[in-house]
Scaffold this motif. Structure first.
Motif, short mmCIF file in Angstrom:
data_model
loop_
_atom_site.label_atom_id
_atom_site.label_comp_id
_atom_site.label_asym_id
_atom_site.label_seq_id
_atom_site.Cartn_x
_atom_site.Cartn_y
_atom_site.Cartn_z
N ARG A 1 0.84 -1.20 0.00
CA ARG A 1 0.00 0.00 0.00
C ARG A 1 0.88 1.24 0.00
O ARG A 1 1.75 1.41 0.83
CB ARG A 1 -0.90 0.01 1.24
CG ARG A 1 -1.79 -1.21 1.37
CD ARG A 1 -2.75 -1.35 0.20
NE ARG A 1 -3.61 -0.20 0.05
CZ ARG A 1 -4.48 -0.03 -0.94
NH1 ARG A 1 -4.57 -0.94 -1.89
NH2 ARG A 1 -5.25 1.04 -0.99
N PHE A 2 0.67 2.09 -0.94
CA PHE A 2 1.38 3.37 -1.01
C PHE A 2 0.39 4.45 -1.41
O PHE A 2 -0.73 4.16 -1.84
CB PHE A 2 2.55 3.30 -2.01
CG PHE A 2 2.13 2.89 -3.41
CD1 PHE A 2 1.76 3.83 -4.36
CD2 PHE A 2 2.11 1.54 -3.77
CE1 PHE A 2 1.37 3.46 -5.63
CE2 PHE A 2 1.74 1.16 -5.05
CZ PHE A 2 1.36 2.12 -5.97
N ARG A 3 0.80 5.68 -1.23
CA ARG A 3 -0.09 6.79 -1.55
C ARG A 3 -0.43 6.77 -3.05
O ARG A 3 0.45 6.78 -3.89
CB ARG A 3 0.56 8.12 -1.19
CG ARG A 3 -0.32 9.33 -1.50
CD ARG A 3 0.31 10.61 -1.01
NE ARG A 3 0.45 10.62 0.45
CZ ARG A 3 0.97 11.64 1.13
NH1 ARG A 3 1.42 12.71 0.49
NH2 ARG A 3 1.06 11.56 2.45
N GLY A 4 -1.70 6.72 -3.34
CA GLY A 4 -2.14 6.64 -4.72
C GLY A 4 -2.27 5.23 -5.26
O GLY A 4 -2.50 5.03 -6.45
N ALA A 5 -2.10 4.21 -4.38
CA ALA A 5 -2.17 2.82 -4.84
C ALA A 5 -3.55 2.48 -5.41
O ALA A 5 -3.66 1.78 -6.42
CB ALA A 5 -1.83 1.88 -3.70
N THR A 6 -4.61 2.99 -4.77
CA THR A 6 -5.96 2.71 -5.25
C THR A 6 -6.19 3.33 -6.62
O THR A 6 -6.76 2.70 -7.52
CB THR A 6 -7.00 3.24 -4.26
OG1 THR A 6 -6.78 2.64 -2.97
CG2 THR A 6 -8.41 2.92 -4.72
N LEU A 7 -5.72 4.56 -6.78
CA LEU A 7 -5.86 5.23 -8.08
C LEU A 7 -5.05 4.51 -9.15
O LEU A 7 -5.53 4.30 -10.27
CB LEU A 7 -5.41 6.69 -7.96
CG LEU A 7 -5.42 7.51 -9.26
CD1 LEU A 7 -6.83 7.60 -9.82
CD2 LEU A 7 -4.84 8.91 -9.02
N PHE A 8 -3.83 4.11 -8.79
CA PHE A 8 -2.97 3.40 -9.74
C PHE A 8 -3.62 2.09 -10.18
O PHE A 8 -3.66 1.76 -11.37
CB PHE A 8 -1.61 3.15 -9.10
CG PHE A 8 -0.64 2.42 -9.98
CD1 PHE A 8 0.02 3.08 -11.00
CD2 PHE A 8 -0.39 1.06 -9.79
CE1 PHE A 8 0.91 2.41 -11.83
CE2 PHE A 8 0.50 0.38 -10.60
CZ PHE A 8 1.16 1.07 -11.62
N SER A 9 -4.13 1.33 -9.22
CA SER A 9 -4.79 0.07 -9.55
C SER A 9 -6.03 0.28 -10.40
O SER A 9 -6.29 -0.47 -11.34
CB SER A 9 -5.15 -0.67 -8.25
OG SER A 9 -5.84 -1.87 -8.53
N GLY A 10 -6.79 1.32 -10.07
CA GLY A 10 -7.99 1.61 -10.85
C GLY A 10 -7.67 2.00 -12.28
O GLY A 10 -8.37 1.59 -13.22
N MET A 11 -6.59 2.77 -12.47
CA MET A 11 -6.20 3.17 -13.82
C MET A 11 -5.71 1.98 -14.64
O MET A 11 -5.94 1.91 -15.85
CB MET A 11 -5.11 4.25 -13.74
CG MET A 11 -5.60 5.57 -13.16
SD MET A 11 -4.27 6.77 -12.97
CE MET A 11 -3.80 7.03 -14.69
N ILE A 12 -5.02 1.03 -13.98
CA ILE A 12 -4.56 -0.16 -14.69
C ILE A 12 -5.74 -1.03 -15.10
O ILE A 12 -5.77 -1.59 -16.20
CB ILE A 12 -3.58 -0.96 -13.81
CG1 ILE A 12 -2.29 -0.16 -13.58
CG2 ILE A 12 -3.26 -2.31 -14.45
CD1 ILE A 12 -1.51 0.12 -14.84
N ASN A 13 -6.73 -1.16 -14.21
CA ASN A 13 -7.86 -2.06 -14.46
C ASN A 13 -8.97 -1.42 -15.30
O ASN A 13 -9.84 -2.15 -15.81
CB ASN A 13 -8.46 -2.53 -13.14
CG ASN A 13 -7.50 -3.41 -12.36
OD1 ASN A 13 -6.81 -4.25 -12.94
ND2 ASN A 13 -7.43 -3.23 -11.05
N ALA A 14 -8.95 -0.10 -15.45
CA ALA A 14 -10.04 0.59 -16.14
C ALA A 14 -10.26 0.09 -17.57
O ALA A 14 -11.41 -0.16 -17.97
CB ALA A 14 -9.78 2.09 -16.13
#
Length: 272
Positions: A91-104
């Motif tokens: 978990r790092f800052r922006g991990a949720t956003l990063f994962s969402g952008m990869i999966n989008a």
């Protein structure tokens, strides 16, 4: 044979028949002399000869092949790092956003992706003058955006299955993180990389929707040419083209599986 076993074999046979009988009929009718694709007259290779003289199809094929090869390599390069980050960086800052952008790109319809990229390229052309027109590069960018997500998911799943003690031992012995990645991690996930490469290549060379939005004059890919012709009626030449693709893909899959099995046997023998 037990009833359950009989039911399983029957269901499997029906499933394979449903999948492969249309493909087999396509291959058979590619050797048909008649111009009507559903009326058999006698054996002939005239449509393969006609295919060899079709400049539009050949040009479209080479364009699609170049785009697919570049897409596969770029997707594996970017998707491998993305999947490794998702699997190992925690978990790092922006991990949720990063994962969402990869999966989008996996969940957003291709029509929406195509429209979005088209509008983006139009605005970029107005503001910075690039791209001047849509073509090879814009199609390639769209395909990489789509395919890298698949590679990232495949690599992420494979990396999470690895035993971290191997990498930790190498780090304890003085190897740098980059050395550990290229000398230990990369060989261990090589089969996932190969699977991601093949999937990216297939998705790219088969893509119709994104290519339709991102192509321009002189950059018509093979699926676009085939789709435009099929809309006007079935053509035996398309059967010949499809048969060649089926043959190449079959040989490629068998060859890759053979080498992957050999590599796995060598790896297991080395661990024994």
């Amino acid at each position: 044979m037990k009833p359950n076993r009989t039911l399983q074999v029957t269901a499997l046979g029906v499933g394979f028949a449903f999948l492969y009988i249309p493909i087999l009929s396509l291959v058979v009718y590619s050797f048909n002399e008649s111009q009507l694709v559903t009326v058999w007259t006698h054996f002939s290779t005239r449509w393969y000869a006609a295919l060899a003289q079709d400049d539009e199809l050949i040009t479209a094929f080479w364009l699609s092949l170049r785009i697919a090869l570049l897409t596969a390599f770029a997707s594996v390069f970017i998707g491998t790092w993305a999947g490794f980050v998702l699997a190992r960086m925690g978990r790092f800052r922006g991990a949720t956003l990063f994962s969402g952008m990869i999966n989008a790109p996996l969940v957003i319809p291709e029509v929406i992706q195509g429209i979005s990229l088209l509008l983006l390229f139009i605005e970029m052309g107005k503001w910075i003058g690039w791209p001047e027109r849509r073509g090879f590069v814009t199609i390639w960018i769209g395909h990489v955006m789509l395919c890298m997500s698949y590679v990232a998911i495949i690599v992420q799943s494979r990396v999470r299955e690895l035993n971290p003690s191997l990498e930790e031992a190498a780090l304890d012995l003085g190897a740098t993180p980059f050395k550990v990645f290229f000398a230990i991690t990369l060989p261990l996930i090589s089969q996932a990389l190969m699977a991601g490469w093949l999937l990216s290549f297939t998705l790219s060379i088969d893509d119709l929707v994104l290519s339709a939005f991102l192509s321009g004059p002189g950059s018509t890919t093979l699926p676009l040419v085939v789709f435009s012709r099929v809309r006007l009626g079935l053509n035996p030449e398309m059967n010949a083209l499809a048969t060649l693709f089926i043959g190449v893909v079959t040989v490629g899959v068998i060859g890759i599986n053979y080498f992957m099995l050999r590599a796995e046997k060598r790896r297991l023998a080395g661990l024994a």
